[in-house]
Design a protein around this motif. Structure first.
Motif, PDB file in Angstrom:
ATOM      1  N   ASN A 163       0.863  -1.095   0.115  1.00 22.05           N
ATOM      2  CA  ASN A 163       0.100   0.180  -0.070  1.00 22.05           C
ATOM      3  C   ASN A 163       0.913   1.394  -0.036  1.00 22.05           C
ATOM      4  O   ASN A 163       1.882   1.109   0.045  1.00 22.05           O
ATOM      5  N   SER A 164       0.271   2.244  -0.492  1.00 22.64           N
ATOM      6  CA  SER A 164       1.142   3.661  -0.293  1.00 22.64           C
ATOM      7  C   SER A 164       2.276   3.369  -1.112  1.00 22.64           C
ATOM      8  O   SER A 164       3.537   4.013  -0.646  1.00 22.64           O
ATOM      9  N   LEU A 165       2.329   3.010  -2.241  1.00 22.92           N
ATOM     10  CA  LEU A 165       3.437   2.730  -2.926  1.00 22.92           C
ATOM     11  C   LEU A 165       4.026   4.021  -3.497  1.00 22.92           C
ATOM     12  O   LEU A 165       3.578   5.044  -3.669  1.00 22.92           O
ATOM     13  N   LYS A 166       5.454   3.950  -3.450  1.00 24.40           N
ATOM     14  CA  LYS A 166       6.322   5.118  -3.623  1.00 24.40           C
ATOM     15  C   LYS A 166       7.125   4.603  -4.979  1.00 24.40           C
ATOM     16  O   LYS A 166       7.609   3.496  -5.181  1.00 24.40           O
ATOM     17  N   PRO A 167       7.603   5.642  -5.717  1.00 24.85           N
ATOM     18  CA  PRO A 167       8.632   5.327  -6.704  1.00 24.85           C
ATOM     19  C   PRO A 167       9.869   4.669  -6.403  1.00 24.85           C
ATOM     20  O   PRO A 167      10.426   3.726  -7.260  1.00 24.85           O
ATOM     21  N   GLU A 168      10.116   4.879  -5.250  1.00 21.88           N
ATOM     22  CA  GLU A 168      11.476   4.085  -4.495  1.00 21.88           C
ATOM     23  C   GLU A 168      11.027   2.532  -4.409  1.00 21.88           C
ATOM     24  O   GLU A 168      12.092   1.804  -4.285  1.00 21.88           O
ATOM     25  N   ASP A 169       9.841   2.119  -4.490  1.00 23.09           N
ATOM     26  CA  ASP A 169       9.500   0.892  -4.554  1.00 23.09           C
ATOM     27  C   ASP A 169       9.581   0.105  -5.765  1.00 23.09           C
ATOM     28  O   ASP A 169       9.459  -1.133  -5.909  1.00 23.09           O
ATOM     29  N   THR A 170       9.856   0.747  -6.916  1.00 18.86           N
ATOM     30  CA  THR A 170      10.061   0.120  -8.258  1.00 18.86           C
ATOM     31  C   THR A 170      11.117  -0.932  -8.211  1.00 18.86           C
ATOM     32  O   THR A 170      12.166  -0.691  -7.487  1.00 18.86           O
ATOM     33  N   GLY A 171      10.798  -2.036  -8.904  1.00 22.19           N
ATOM     34  CA  GLY A 171      11.884  -3.189  -9.039  1.00 22.19           C
ATOM     35  C   GLY A 171      11.421  -4.592  -9.236  1.00 22.19           C
ATOM     36  O   GLY A 171      10.128  -4.529  -9.419  1.00 22.19           O
ATOM     37  N   MET A 172      12.013  -5.507  -9.374  1.00 26.21           N
ATOM     38  CA  MET A 172      11.663  -6.725  -9.650  1.00 26.21           C
ATOM     39  C   MET A 172      11.370  -7.322  -8.429  1.00 26.21           C
ATOM     40  O   MET A 172      12.573  -7.157  -7.553  1.00 26.21           O
ATOM     41  N   TYR A 173      10.605  -7.995  -8.181  1.00 32.34           N
ATOM     42  CA  TYR A 173       9.866  -8.598  -6.878  1.00 32.34           C
ATOM     43  C   TYR A 173      10.109 -10.109  -7.054  1.00 32.34           C
ATOM     44  O   TYR A 173       9.488 -10.718  -7.982  1.00 32.34           O
ATOM     45  N   TYR A 174      10.869 -10.746  -5.915  1.00 31.16           N
ATOM     46  CA  TYR A 174      10.963 -12.126  -6.212  1.00 31.16           C
ATOM     47  C   TYR A 174      10.654 -12.693  -4.697  1.00 31.16           C
ATOM     48  O   TYR A 174      10.863 -12.313  -3.646  1.00 31.16           O
ATOM     49  N   CYS A 175      10.040 -13.912  -4.614  1.00 32.27           N
ATOM     50  CA  CYS A 175      10.025 -14.498  -3.734  1.00 32.27           C
ATOM     51  C   CYS A 175      10.887 -15.850  -3.402  1.00 32.27           C
ATOM     52  O   CYS A 175      11.564 -16.020  -4.513  1.00 32.27           O
ATOM     53  N   GLY A 176      11.431 -15.992  -2.115  1.00 29.36           N
ATOM     54  CA  GLY A 176      12.486 -16.936  -1.951  1.00 29.36           C
ATOM     55  C   GLY A 176      11.951 -17.800  -0.658  1.00 29.36           C
ATOM     56  O   GLY A 176      10.905 -17.574   0.039  1.00 29.36           O
ATOM     57  N   ALA A 177      12.519 -18.893  -0.715  1.00 31.13           N
ATOM     58  CA  ALA A 177      12.224 -19.814   0.307  1.00 31.13           C
ATOM     59  C   ALA A 177      13.569 -20.297   1.002  1.00 31.13           C
ATOM     60  O   ALA A 177      14.569 -20.656   0.207  1.00 31.13           O
ATOM     61  N   SER A 178      13.614 -20.178   2.369  1.00 34.34           N
ATOM     62  CA  SER A 178      14.975 -20.521   3.089  1.00 34.34           C
ATOM     63  C   SER A 178      14.612 -21.660   4.060  1.00 34.34           C
ATOM     64  O   SER A 178      13.533 -21.608   4.897  1.00 34.34           O
ATOM     65  N   GLY A 218      18.256 -11.641   5.856  1.00 32.36           N
ATOM     66  CA  GLY A 218      18.027 -11.123   4.599  1.00 32.36           C
ATOM     67  C   GLY A 218      19.346 -11.564   3.897  1.00 32.36           C
ATOM     68  O   GLY A 218      19.227 -11.034   2.755  1.00 32.36           O
ATOM     69  N   ALA A 219      20.241 -12.449   3.905  1.00 34.52           N
ATOM     70  CA  ALA A 219      21.170 -12.698   3.168  1.00 34.52           C
ATOM     71  C   ALA A 219      20.521 -13.565   1.917  1.00 34.52           C
ATOM     72  O   ALA A 219      20.019 -14.745   2.218  1.00 34.52           O
ATOM     73  N   THR A 220      20.762 -13.479   0.655  1.00 36.05           N
ATOM     74  CA  THR A 220      20.244 -14.122  -0.389  1.00 36.05           C
ATOM     75  C   THR A 220      20.913 -15.360  -0.342  1.00 36.05           C
ATOM     76  O   THR A 220      20.032 -16.558  -0.906  1.00 36.05           O
ATOM     77  N   GLY A 221      22.224 -15.651   0.204  1.00 35.20           N
ATOM     78  CA  GLY A 221      22.495 -17.109   0.238  1.00 35.20           C
ATOM     79  C   GLY A 221      21.902 -17.963   1.113  1.00 35.20           C
ATOM     80  O   GLY A 221      22.082 -19.193   0.942  1.00 35.20           O
ATOM     81  N   ASP A 222      20.943 -17.442   2.161  1.00 34.54           N
ATOM     82  CA  ASP A 222      20.436 -18.224   2.850  1.00 34.54           C
ATOM     83  C   ASP A 222      18.966 -18.808   2.328  1.00 34.54           C
ATOM     84  O   ASP A 222      18.404 -19.810   2.765  1.00 34.54           O
ATOM     85  N   PHE A 223      18.684 -18.440   1.037  1.00 30.54           N
ATOM     86  CA  PHE A 223      17.537 -18.805   0.498  1.00 30.54           C
ATOM     87  C   PHE A 223      17.997 -19.738  -1.034  1.00 30.54           C
ATOM     88  O   PHE A 223      18.574 -19.399  -1.746  1.00 30.54           O
ATOM     89  N   ALA A 224      17.333 -20.952  -0.661  1.00 24.21           N
ATOM     90  CA  ALA A 224      17.431 -22.015  -1.684  1.00 24.21           C
ATOM     91  C   ALA A 224      16.785 -21.963  -2.796  1.00 24.21           C
ATOM     92  O   ALA A 224      17.250 -22.502  -3.987  1.00 24.21           O
ATOM     93  N   TYR A 225      15.692 -21.484  -2.753  1.00 23.92           N
ATOM     94  CA  TYR A 225      14.783 -21.324  -4.066  1.00 23.92           C
ATOM     95  C   TYR A 225      14.097 -20.001  -4.205  1.00 23.92           C
ATOM     96  O   TYR A 225      13.770 -19.294  -3.241  1.00 23.92           O
ATOM     97  N   TRP A 226      14.139 -19.717  -5.479  1.00 20.34           N
ATOM     98  CA  TRP A 226      13.547 -18.493  -5.945  1.00 20.34           C
ATOM     99  C   TRP A 226      12.761 -18.745  -7.107  1.00 20.34           C
ATOM    100  O   TRP A 226      12.704 -19.650  -7.950  1.00 20.34           O
TER     101      TRP A 226
END
Length: 124
Positions: free
Chosen positions: A83-98, A106-114
């Motif tokens: 909600n209340s989106l801002k221009p700085e929220d722009t990007g590619m959004y990925y879900c991950g599973a750890s 929040g280390a990407t290396g902790d997530f095995a699946y994307w």
């Protein structure tokens, strides 16, 4: 084969809302820490919202009070209400599973699946 499939990305104006979905196959979300990350052009992938297997949530400071992560166990689907989106929220959004106990750092290396990602563009 584990698959995470995001959807719901779109182009919206600042102040608008979006709900992202991440459907999982061959993976039971209740057994994993699930998270949403985003990556803006030229920037590193950053963790936005986390949901542990114990239902603990965590958010990066810039989205606190605006984004909410949740999951539907029956549908094995992860959501991100934005909600209340801002221009700085722009990007590619990925879900991950750890499967680690350290996913909240929040280390990407902790997530095995994307997933493959879904694009969110917020214009001013």
């Amino acid at each position: 084969q584990v698959q995470l499939s995001e959807s719901g990305g779109d182009s919206v104006q600042a102040g608008g809302s979006l709900r992202l979905s991440c459907a999982a196959s061959e993976l039971t979300m209740s057994n994993y820490c699930m998270a949403w990350f985003r990556q803006a052009p030229g920037k590193e992938r950053e963790g936005v919202a986390f949901l542990t297997r114990y239902a603990v949530t965590s958010y990066t400071d810039s989205v606190k009070g605006r984004f909410m992560i949740s999951k539907d166990i029956a549908k094995n689907t992860l959501y991100l209400q934005m909600n209340s989106l801002k221009p700085e929220d722009t990007g590619m959004y990925y879900c991950g599973a750890s499967y680690t106990h350290y996913c909240l750092r929040g280390a990407t290396g902790d997530f095995a699946y994307w997933g493959q990602g879904t694009q969110v563009t917020v214009s001013s």
